[in-house]
Motif scaffolding. Structure first.
Motif, PDB file in Angstrom:
ATOM      1  N   THR A   1       0.796  -1.223   0.000  1.00  0.00           N
ATOM      2  CA  THR A   1       0.000   0.000   0.000  1.00  0.00           C
ATOM      3  C   THR A   1       0.828   1.273   0.000  1.00  0.00           C
ATOM      4  N   ASN A   2       1.995   1.234   0.641  1.00  0.00           N
ATOM      5  CA  ASN A   2       2.826   2.425   0.763  1.00  0.00           C
ATOM      6  C   ASN A   2       4.295   2.008   0.903  1.00  0.00           C
TER       7      ASN A   2
ATOM      8  N   LYS B   1       6.666   4.190   3.035  1.00  0.00           N
ATOM      9  CA  LYS B   1       6.438   4.042   4.478  1.00  0.00           C
ATOM     10  C   LYS B   1       7.048   2.726   4.961  1.00  0.00           C
TER      11      LYS B   1
END
Length: 76
Positions: A7-8, A11
């Motif tokens: 998703t990221n 991050k």
């Protein structure tokens, strides 16, 4: 961390770097005492990981005077 990989990815990278910093700091200890500034760095790495898990439910503020950052304290 694994969920952020899809998703990221940026991050996820940040969290992996924080985790590696935390592990390096805890595994290299040869003494029961650590400088305040080193302990704060480890705590910040740990908080970064926990904030990813708990989001806005977790807040952390650290205000340490520069003059004590070289003092030695028992390690966390």
């Amino acid at each position: 961390m694994a969920s952020f990989c899809r998703t990221n990815p940026l991050k996820a990278r940040e969290l992996i770097l924080s985790l590696s910093n935390y592990f390096r700091g805890t595994l290299k200890r040869n003494d029961d005492f650590i400088k305040v500034k080193e302990e704060i760095d480890l705590i910040n790495s740990y908080i970064t990981i926990e904030k990813a898990r708990f989001g806005e439910r977790l807040s952390f503020y650290c205000d340490i005077e520069d003059r004590i950052k070289d003092y030695k304290i028992p390690s966390f």
